[in-house]
Motif scaffolding. Structure first.
Motif, short mmCIF file in Angstrom:
data_model
loop_
_atom_site.label_atom_id
_atom_site.label_comp_id
_atom_site.label_asym_id
_atom_site.label_seq_id
_atom_site.Cartn_x
_atom_site.Cartn_y
_atom_site.Cartn_z
N ALA A 120 0.91 52.52 -32.03
CA ALA A 120 1.87 52.22 -31.28
C ALA A 120 2.97 51.46 -32.10
CB ALA A 120 1.49 51.47 -30.12
N ILE A 121 4.17 52.02 -32.08
CA ILE A 121 5.28 51.40 -32.94
C ILE A 121 5.96 50.46 -32.40
CG2 ILE A 121 7.43 51.98 -34.39
CD1 ILE A 121 4.88 53.41 -35.43
N GLY A 122 6.13 49.30 -32.84
CA GLY A 122 6.65 48.25 -32.32
C GLY A 122 8.25 48.15 -32.74
N ARG A 123 9.08 47.57 -31.55
CA ARG A 123 10.70 47.39 -31.47
C ARG A 123 11.43 48.46 -32.48
NH1 ARG A 123 9.74 41.57 -34.39
NH2 ARG A 123 7.93 40.75 -33.05
N ASN A 124 11.20 49.54 -31.80
CA ASN A 124 11.85 50.69 -32.53
C ASN A 124 13.17 51.03 -31.79
OD1 ASN A 124 11.92 52.93 -34.71
ND2 ASN A 124 10.74 54.32 -33.30
N PRO A 154 13.47 39.88 -33.88
CA PRO A 154 14.47 40.60 -34.90
C PRO A 154 14.33 42.12 -35.07
CG PRO A 154 12.53 39.43 -35.91
CD PRO A 154 12.56 39.05 -34.58
N VAL A 155 15.30 43.04 -35.36
CA VAL A 155 15.23 44.36 -35.33
C VAL A 155 14.30 44.56 -36.91
CG1 VAL A 155 16.64 46.27 -35.86
CG2 VAL A 155 17.51 44.41 -34.05
N PRO A 156 13.36 45.32 -36.86
CA PRO A 156 12.70 45.51 -38.15
C PRO A 156 13.52 46.28 -39.00
CG PRO A 156 11.86 46.97 -36.15
CD PRO A 156 12.86 46.04 -35.61
N LYS A 157 13.18 46.13 -40.31
CA LYS A 157 13.85 47.00 -41.51
C LYS A 157 12.93 48.10 -42.08
CE LYS A 157 16.56 42.92 -43.04
NZ LYS A 157 16.71 42.30 -44.36
N VAL A 177 17.02 48.99 -30.83
CA VAL A 177 17.43 47.93 -31.25
C VAL A 177 17.52 47.17 -29.80
CG1 VAL A 177 19.68 46.91 -31.80
CG2 VAL A 177 18.75 48.82 -33.03
N ALA A 178 18.07 47.63 -28.69
CA ALA A 178 18.31 46.62 -27.54
C ALA A 178 16.86 46.35 -26.94
CB ALA A 178 18.88 47.82 -26.44
N HIS A 179 15.68 47.01 -27.18
CA HIS A 179 14.55 46.31 -26.70
C HIS A 179 14.15 45.15 -27.49
CE1 HIS A 179 10.29 45.69 -25.37
NE2 HIS A 179 9.88 46.07 -26.68
N ALA A 180 14.42 45.17 -28.73
CA ALA A 180 14.31 43.87 -29.72
C ALA A 180 15.18 42.95 -29.31
CB ALA A 180 14.47 44.46 -31.31
N HIS A 181 16.21 43.20 -28.78
CA HIS A 181 17.14 41.91 -28.50
C HIS A 181 16.79 41.37 -27.07
CE1 HIS A 181 20.86 43.66 -31.19
NE2 HIS A 181 19.85 43.19 -31.69
#
Length: 241
Positions: free
Chosen positions: A36-40, A51-54, A42-46
């Protein structure tokens, strides 16, 4: 194993079975691991003040977390609610080890709709304590999935619109396009297969758009990708005592 590998149905065969709506054996009977990928998005991370992942990062849900549409989702042990996270699922069609993004799509067998149900309270507590949060993501029934659509039937997995409603509300709680993913399917397959060998039937969840939120016993989640004819219905029940 009493059934030899040669005797097991292929993923392509299970896709055909799915398309014919004959459900004697679900496609996820071959799934070993859910990545399961996390924070993919931007709006969900916010929305969770993260933080938005690099680069892609992920966690693992066990195969025992998977349930089909219509099967009740049980809250996590000790929880009074869980959060819905709507995701496009990528089903691996053939083994992938250190695959480059340019070659990744040849290893995709199909797509499904999935929910990464989350015990947010337990996850936040584990993060604060610096501990792993596998129990907050991977308990039994925490990964409802739809039927699978073969990859050949999906022209562009980066242009799919997903939606999720609770209790038949007029406005979706979650709605978003896979085109808003930070890292697309090829990049995700490359990243995960660099670390883990992906086997036929393994499931890759690609992250959730914004709008995650709690549900409790008595609620019913519905979700869909209308362009693929995929739908998911998940009644929510209390955790077993």
């Amino acid at each position: 194993d009493e059934v030899s590998a040669a005797a097991r149905p292929t993923l392509a065969g299970l896709a055909l079975t799915s398309s014919l709506r004959v459900r004697r054996m679900a496609w996820w009977s071959r799934t070993r691991v859910v990545y399961a990928i996390g924070r993919n998005y931007v709006a969900h991370a916010h929305e969770l003040n993260n933080p938005v992942p690099k680069a892609p990062f992920w966690f693992i849900k066990p195969a025992s977390s998977i349930i089909g549409s219509g099967t009740p989702h049980q809250l996590a042990p000790g929880a009074t609610d869980t959060h819905h996270e709507l995701e496009l699922g990528v089903v691996i069609g053939r083994r992938a080890t250190r695959v480059k993004a340019a070659d990744a799509m040849a290893h995709v067998g199909g797509y499904c709709l999935a929910l990464d149900m989350t015990d947010r309270g337990a996850q936040d507590a584990a993060k604060k304590a610096g501990k792993p949060w596998a129990a907050a993501k991977g308990w039994d029934t925490s990964c409802p999935v739809s039927e699978m659509v073969p990859a050949a039937a999906v022209a562009d997995p980066s242009s799919l619109d997903m939606w999720l409603r609770v209790n038949g509300e007029a406005a979706p709680r979650q709605s978003g396009s896979t085109g808003l993913m930070i890292f697309g399917v090829p990049a995700l397959v490359e990243a995960v297969s660099r670390v883990h060998t992906l086997e036929e039937g393994d499931l890759l969840l690609t992250g959730t758009p914004e709008g995650v939120g709690p549900v409790g016993p008595g609620d019913v989640i519905t979700a869909g990708i209308d362009s693929l004819g995929l739908s998911l219905t998940v009644p929510v029940v209390a955790a077993p005592s």
